[in-house]
Design a protein around this motif. Structure first.
Motif, mmCIF file in Angstrom:
data_model
loop_
_atom_site.group_PDB
_atom_site.id
_atom_site.type_symbol
_atom_site.label_atom_id
_atom_site.label_comp_id
_atom_site.label_asym_id
_atom_site.label_seq_id
_atom_site.Cartn_x
_atom_site.Cartn_y
_atom_site.Cartn_z
ATOM 1 N N TRP A 50 0.829 -1.202 0.000
ATOM 2 C CA TRP A 50 0.000 0.000 0.000
ATOM 3 C C TRP A 50 0.867 1.256 0.000
ATOM 4 N N ILE A 51 1.924 1.262 0.798
ATOM 5 C CA ILE A 51 2.816 2.432 0.855
ATOM 6 C C ILE A 51 3.488 2.648 -0.498
ATOM 7 N N LEU A 52 3.942 1.567 -1.138
ATOM 8 C CA LEU A 52 4.553 1.713 -2.467
ATOM 9 C C LEU A 52 3.560 2.255 -3.487
ATOM 10 N N SER A 53 2.313 1.811 -3.423
ATOM 11 C CA SER A 53 1.318 2.315 -4.371
ATOM 12 C C SER A 53 1.026 3.794 -4.114
ATOM 13 N N ILE A 55 3.219 5.974 -2.939
ATOM 14 C CA ILE A 55 4.388 6.697 -3.452
ATOM 15 C C ILE A 55 4.318 6.800 -4.973
ATOM 16 N N GLU A 56 3.910 5.714 -5.632
ATOM 17 C CA GLU A 56 3.773 5.740 -7.091
ATOM 18 C C GLU A 56 2.710 6.723 -7.522
ATOM 19 N N LYS A 60 3.162 10.167 -9.849
ATOM 20 C CA LYS A 60 2.452 10.427 -11.095
ATOM 21 C C LYS A 60 1.727 11.770 -11.050
ATOM 22 N N ASN A 61 1.272 12.172 -9.862
ATOM 23 C CA ASN A 61 0.549 13.423 -9.725
ATOM 24 C C ASN A 61 1.472 14.638 -9.674
#
Length: 62
Positions: A50-53, A55-56, A60-61
């Motif tokens: 969840w933390i990696l998602s 950060i990704e 992107k934003n």
């Protein structure tokens, strides 16, 4: 319970479980270690993913 709420709860629960298990290791029956370790690994993997998602998504934003 939402996924984010589960992860945030485990950011508090897992360290408390590990510290409590370490401090009370002489009094906890051996058969309780297997589910506790399994839960810590499961919650750790879910939280890490969840933390990696997050950060990704933030990357992107930006």
């Amino acid at each position: 319970m939402s996924f984010e709420r589960f992860v945030r709860l485990n950011l508090i629960l897992v360290p408390a479980l590990v510290i409590g298990g370490y401090l009370l290791r002489d009094f906890i029956p051996l058969f309780l270690y297997v589910p506790a370790v399994g839960y810590c690994i499961f919650a750790g993997l879910i939280s890490f993913t969840w933390i990696l998602s997050q950060i990704e998504t933030a990357g992107k934003n930006a």
